[in-house]
Write a protein that holds these residues in place. Structure first.
Motif, PDB file in Angstrom:
ATOM      1  N   ASP A  55       0.846  -1.189   0.000  1.00 29.41           N
ATOM      2  CA  ASP A  55       0.000   0.000   0.000  1.00 29.41           C
ATOM      3  C   ASP A  55       0.891   1.253   0.000  1.00 29.41           C
ATOM      4  O   ASP A  55       1.532   1.553   1.017  1.00 29.41           O
ATOM      5  CB  ASP A  55      -0.905  -0.021   1.235  1.00 29.41           C
ATOM      6  N   ALA A  58       0.290   3.669   2.833  1.00 26.89           N
ATOM      7  CA  ALA A  58       0.815   3.193   4.118  1.00 26.89           C
ATOM      8  C   ALA A  58       2.319   3.456   4.216  1.00 26.89           C
ATOM      9  O   ALA A  58       2.813   3.847   5.274  1.00 26.89           O
ATOM     10  CB  ALA A  58       0.517   1.706   4.294  1.00 26.89           C
ATOM     11  N   ARG A  61       2.795   7.110   5.004  1.00 27.73           N
ATOM     12  CA  ARG A  61       2.490   7.410   6.403  1.00 27.73           C
ATOM     13  C   ARG A  61       3.587   6.881   7.332  1.00 27.73           C
ATOM     14  O   ARG A  61       3.987   7.547   8.283  1.00 27.73           O
ATOM     15  CB  ARG A  61       1.138   6.822   6.796  1.00 27.73           C
TER      16      ARG A  61
END
Length: 98
Positions: A55, A58, A61
Motif C-alpha cells: 500500500d 501506508a 504514512r
C-alpha cells in the motif's frame, strides 16, 4: 547522470536512491524509479506496480518524517523480480533477483 536523489546503479547490480522527503516527488515514485533502473527499463514497462505488492499510502504514512522521529524503520518486499529495502532515512535499495 543521476543526482543524489535519483537512482544510481553500481557494478554489483545494487541500485541506491535517496528520497527527499521535503521535495515534490512521492516516496512511491522514488521507489519505482529505482526498481525501473534496476531492471533497465522505464516505470511504465514494469510488470508490476507498487500498489500490486504494498500500500503506497501506508508507506508514505510510515516513513513521513516528524519533529519527534526517534525510531528506525525498514520495510522489505519483492516487486518485479527485484528485492527492495526502504529505510526511514530516505534510503532506497533495489537489487534484481535474477
Amino acid at each position: 547522470m543521476f543526482d543524489n536523489t535519483k537512482p544510481r546503479s553500481e557494478n554489483s547490480g545494487l541500485v541506491q536512491a535517496s528520497h527527499d522527503f521535503s521535495g515534490a516527488e512521492s516516496l512511491s515514485v522514488t521507489i519505482m524509479e529505482a526498481v525501473a533502473c534496476a531492471q533497465g527499463t522505464e516505470i511504465e514497462n514494469l510488470d508490476q506496480q507498487l500498489f500490486d505488492v504494498v500500500d503506497p499510502d501506508a508507506l508514505d504514512r510510515l516513513f513521513r518524517p516528524t519533529d519527534t522521529t526517534t525510531y528506525e524503520a525498514e520495510v522489505r518486499f519483492v516487486i518485479d523480480d527485484s528485492a527492495v529495502v526502504i529505510r526511514n532515512t530516505g534510503d532506497v535499495f533495489v537489487r534484481p533477483l535474477d
